[in-house]
Design an enzyme around this catalytic site. Structure first.
Site, PDB file in Angstrom:
ATOM      1  N   CYS A   1     -21.124  45.139  48.424  1.00  0.00           N
ATOM      2  CA  CYS A   1     -21.498  45.942  47.260  1.00  0.00           C
ATOM      3  C   CYS A   1     -20.715  47.252  47.216  1.00  0.00           C
ATOM      4  CB  CYS A   1     -22.995  46.237  47.283  1.00  0.00           C
ATOM      5  SG  CYS A   1     -23.513  47.120  45.814  1.00  0.00           S
TER       6      CYS A   1
ATOM      7  N   LYS B   1     -21.864  37.723  52.767  1.00  0.00           N
ATOM      8  CA  LYS B   1     -20.884  37.864  51.687  1.00  0.00           C
ATOM      9  C   LYS B   1     -20.121  39.164  51.897  1.00  0.00           C
ATOM     10  CE  LYS B   1     -20.527  37.628  46.654  1.00  0.00           C
ATOM     11  NZ  LYS B   1     -20.458  39.015  46.153  1.00  0.00           N
TER      12      LYS B   1
HETATM   13  C1  LIG Z   1     -22.582  43.331  37.406  1.00  0.00           C
HETATM   14  C2  LIG Z   1     -22.288  42.791  38.790  1.00  0.00           C
HETATM   15  C3  LIG Z   1     -23.293  42.803  39.752  1.00  0.00           C
HETATM   16  C4  LIG Z   1     -23.048  42.297  41.037  1.00  0.00           C
HETATM   17  N1  LIG Z   1     -24.073  42.264  41.953  1.00  0.00           N
HETATM   18  C5  LIG Z   1     -23.866  41.708  43.166  1.00  0.00           C
HETATM   19  C6  LIG Z   1     -24.941  41.546  44.090  1.00  0.00           C
HETATM   20  O1  LIG Z   1     -26.112  41.860  43.807  1.00  0.00           O
HETATM   21  N2  LIG Z   1     -24.651  41.011  45.306  1.00  0.00           N
HETATM   22  C7  LIG Z   1     -23.380  40.625  45.648  1.00  0.00           C
HETATM   23  O2  LIG Z   1     -23.165  40.154  46.765  1.00  0.00           O
HETATM   24  N3  LIG Z   1     -22.356  40.728  44.773  1.00  0.00           N
HETATM   25  C8  LIG Z   1     -22.564  41.239  43.550  1.00  0.00           C
HETATM   26  N4  LIG Z   1     -21.539  41.283  42.653  1.00  0.00           N
HETATM   27  C9  LIG Z   1     -20.240  40.675  42.981  1.00  0.00           C
HETATM   28  C10 LIG Z   1     -20.184  39.203  42.519  1.00  0.00           C
HETATM   29  O3  LIG Z   1     -21.122  38.425  43.241  1.00  0.00           O
HETATM   30  C11 LIG Z   1     -18.783  38.586  42.719  1.00  0.00           C
HETATM   31  O4  LIG Z   1     -18.435  38.718  44.067  1.00  0.00           O
HETATM   32  C12 LIG Z   1     -17.732  39.283  41.851  1.00  0.00           C
HETATM   33  O5  LIG Z   1     -18.189  39.444  40.527  1.00  0.00           O
HETATM   34  C13 LIG Z   1     -16.418  38.489  41.836  1.00  0.00           C
HETATM   35  O6  LIG Z   1     -16.640  37.185  41.359  1.00  0.00           O
HETATM   36  P1  LIG Z   1     -16.274  36.760  39.821  1.00  0.00           P
HETATM   37  O7  LIG Z   1     -14.852  37.179  39.583  1.00  0.00           O
HETATM   38  O8  LIG Z   1     -16.453  35.270  39.806  1.00  0.00           O
HETATM   39  O9  LIG Z   1     -17.225  37.499  38.928  1.00  0.00           O
HETATM   40  C14 LIG Z   1     -21.759  41.785  41.374  1.00  0.00           C
HETATM   41  C15 LIG Z   1     -20.756  41.799  40.395  1.00  0.00           C
HETATM   42  C16 LIG Z   1     -21.006  42.281  39.116  1.00  0.00           C
HETATM   43  C17 LIG Z   1     -19.898  42.241  38.097  1.00  0.00           C
END
Ligand SMILES: Cc1cc2nc3c(=O)[nH]c(=O)nc-3n(C[C@H](O)[C@H](O)[C@H](O)COP(=O)(O)O)c2cc1C
Length: 339
Positions: A100, A141
């Protein structure tokens, strides 16, 4: 199962209604909940129920897709105690967040800031592993690092040594935020350096991206976040991509899902807050579907949740979008005549 698609945890974006809708559309093997922050003490039942109401349904969404709770924090003892609590409530696995980027989280040595301290990472995972029954996997993660990739492999090794059964990697550093590109080649290096499965994550928007991230990383498991919110049938399409054409679901087929999402959101939050959640989704859908834009624009000015529901229900039933939005803007009765 060689191919696994996981719905990413996204705090404030992928909430229970969104998990319900996306898993019913299909193609998702499991979900990870938004992070649940742990400081000291045990989480209360109300908090858990708000963030992961699926716990009352066997930790599954309505479509039967498992949901794994994710914990965020830096206190090894209390993370362990809370993981044990979740395990006693039947959680299928416990995921730990070390990615995060939020400032408040990092100021308290949580999330991605821990990627500067591999020993602490190992300690936390080991403490959670020790506190949780062996039958419940503990997973982690991470991002590639805090500001650079100097400790990437050490961090992955620390997570494995602590007992993580699986490591999801968002292929960017904390400092990179969400700036493209995601460094998929790093996923291969991490996968080769550990013996537990690595789940590849970052910037999968299309079936073609999915093929590429798998080819480049060599990972059989892929996590998708924003791509699924923008293109809700992406996982289902990926599954069909080998044999069928990969055209996106047409806009009208999404309208019943959008109406359903809003209905579920209204059941969860006060009416004053529901339109904001809908607009957030529509603005993301607008990046994929031109048709989402006029709907977003019309709803931007509308704060009455009941009027929005009527409008969405009419659209879901096949009413003409332009006429329905005009009626909404002029505060006229919405007629459910089909286009
Ligand atoms: C609005 C938002 C909230 C997120 N909240 C979390 C979370 O609560 N826990 C986490 O491990 N990653 C969180 N992430 C990261 C996502 O799980 C992911 O790793 C990131 O968006 C990249 O993947 P993507 O390109 O498929 O979106 C968040 C990302 C976004 C955009």
């Amino acid at each position: 199962m060689s191919e696994i698609i996981v719905l990413a945890p996204m705090e404030g974006l992928v909430d229970p209604p969104m998990r319900d809708i996306l898993t019913r559309i299909g193609g998702i093997d499991w979900c990870v909940s938004e992070f649940i922050r742990v400081t000291t003490g045990l989480l209360n039942h109300g908090t858990l129920q708000r963030i992961v109401p699926e716990m009352d349904h066997g930790w599954k969404t309505r479509a039967g897709v498992p949901v794994r709770p994710q914990l965020l924090g830096s206190d090894a003892h209390w993370l362990g105690e809370n993981a044990a609590l979740l395990a006693s409530l039947g959680a299928p696995a416990i995921d730990l967040n070390f990615g995060c980027p939020a400032k408040t989280v990092n100021r308290h040595r949580g999330g991605a800031s821990l990627l500067r301290e591999p020993e602490l990472l190992q300690q936390i995972v080991a403490s959670v592993r020790a506190a949780t029954p062996a039958s419940v996997p503990v997973t982690a993660k991470m991002r590639l690092g805090y500001s650079d990739t100097g400790l990437t492999l050490e961090c992955a090794a620390a997570l494995e040594a602590g007992g993580a059964a699986e490591i999801t990697v968002h292929a960017r550093t904390k400092v990179e935020g969400y700036k493209p590109p995601a460094h998929w080649e790093w996923l291969a290096r991490i996968r080769e350096s550990v013996s537990v499965p690595v789940i590849a994550n970052g910037d999968v928007w299309t079936p073609e991206d999915y093929r590429q991230i798998r080819d480049i990383s060599g990972c059989e498991r892929v996590m998708i976040g924003r791509g699924l919110v923008r293109r809700p049938d992406l996982a289902r399409q990926i599954r069909q991509a080998d044999c069928a054409d990969t055209a996106m679901a047409p806009w009208p087929s999404l309208l019943p899902w959008i109406a359903d999402f809003f209905q579920q959101t209204r059941e969860r939050v006060v009416d004053r807050h529901a339109p904001g959640r809908l607009k957030q989704w529509l603005s993301m859908l607008g990046l994929t579907y031109a048709e989402a834009k006029p709907l977003f624009d019309a709803l931007r000015r509308e704060t009455n949740a009941e009027s929005i529901s009527r409008c969405l229900d009419a659209l879901a039933a096949g009413a003409d979008q332009a006429q329905t939005l005009l009626a909404l803007s002029e505060q006229k009765p919405i007629v459910q005549s089909c286009a």
